[in-house]
Design an enzyme around this catalytic site. Structure first.
Site, PDB file in Angstrom:
ATOM      1  N   SER A 109       0.851  -1.194   0.000  1.00  0.00           N
ATOM      2  CA  SER A 109       0.000   0.000   0.000  1.00  0.00           C
ATOM      3  C   SER A 109       0.883   1.240   0.000  1.00  0.00           C
ATOM      4  CB  SER A 109      -0.891   0.027   1.245  1.00  0.00           C
ATOM      5  OG  SER A 109      -1.553   1.273   1.376  1.00  0.00           O
ATOM      6  N   TYR A 124      -1.849  -0.973  10.271  1.00  0.00           N
ATOM      7  CA  TYR A 124      -1.959  -1.171   8.825  1.00  0.00           C
ATOM      8  C   TYR A 124      -0.733  -0.604   8.117  1.00  0.00           C
ATOM      9  CZ  TYR A 124      -3.755  -0.940   4.059  1.00  0.00           C
ATOM     10  OH  TYR A 124      -3.905  -1.092   2.699  1.00  0.00           O
TER      11      TYR A 124
END
Length: 271
Positions: free
Chosen positions: A154, A168
């Site tokens: 990401s 995350y």
């Protein structure tokens, strides 16, 4: 040199985790539409069955669903064993896409349990499944045509986001470095390992963020739009084809330029 052959994935055997929805479904669709046999896995059998039926109907490839909760090491082992039964001659491509997020209003409220859940699925299982599927990947791997592992990271593993999602972000940064570690060790075994780092795409994970801040997010993208399914499918098809055979250990942002423009756009917005 023929472009159709250079970028072909026809006949390849592909495994996509989290392949029933979101980015995983975008990737699985790209492979099926280009003639690959694709196994998709996630927790929800009904979602997988529907996606597999629709993709197989699209063709010309085929999509096969196998439900698995990758949070569980034992169930991940069972998935690898099932794939060995179904594909005894091996697999060509593993796309480690399954992931989870956990956000809170403040750092003070962020629970310890979030780290266990997010890092287990987002990072540890990338290693676990790659490790378990090495025998199948090696069966199809040659110097001329390596097997491929594609990890979905990401841009939040590259930049710092304003959202309170530390587990995350840390997990995706870890995926990017793990990709390089695996690439160094598996390259000599004719297996390339690369990562893609998506920006904003229409997915379940992004749904709430896009609902409350779509205009701001689009405004932060130099290309001025949210990612399309073909954007994500395209980079994975490239990495899995002959065109991407000499790329190993790369982390490729697929974000319309957000990472390189992030600080500029934040400054401009404050003026």
């Amino acid at each position: 040199m023929d472009a159709q052959t250079l970028f072909s994935v026809e006949g390849k055997v592909v495994v996509v985790t989290g392949g029933g929805s979101g980015i995983g479904l975008m990737v699985a669709t790209g492979f099926v539409r280009n003639g690959a046999r694709v196994y998709i896995t996630s927790r929800k059998q009904q979602v997988l069955d529907r996606a597999a039926q629709e993709l197989t109907a699209l063709g010309p490839g085929k999509c096969i669903p196998i439900a698995c909760d990758l949070q569980s090491h034992e169930k991940t082992q069972a998935l690898a064993a099932r794939l060995a039964e179904l594909e005894p001659s091996g697999i060509d491509v593993l796309v480690n896409n399954s992931g989870a997020n956990w956000g809170e209003p403040s750092l003070e409220e962020y629970p310890d349990a979030a780290w266990t859940k997010v890092l287990t699925l987002n990072t540890q299982r990338v290693f676990t499944l790659t490790q378990l599927l090495l025998p199948l990947l090696e069966k199809r791997a040659t110097a001329a045509s390596p097997a491929r592992v594609i990890n979905v990271g990401s841009i939040d593993g590259i930049r710092v986001t304003d959202l309170i999602t530390p587990a995350y972000s840390a997990s995706k940064a870890a995926v990017h470095h793990l990709t390089k570690v695996l690439a160094a060790h598996l390259g000599p075994r004719n297996i390339t390992v690369n990562a893609v780092a998506p920006g904003p795409f229409e997915s379940h994970m992004m749904a709430h963020t896009l609902e409350i801040a779509r205009d701001a997010i689009v405004g932060s993208v130099p290309l001025g739009r949210i990612g399309k399914p073909t954007d994500m499918a395209g980079v994975c098809l490239f990495l899995a084809s002959s065109a991407g055979a000499y790329i190993n250990g790369a982390v490729i942002p697929v974000d319309g330029g957000i990472v390189i423009a992030n600080r500029f756009y934040q400054h401009a917005a404050s003026l």
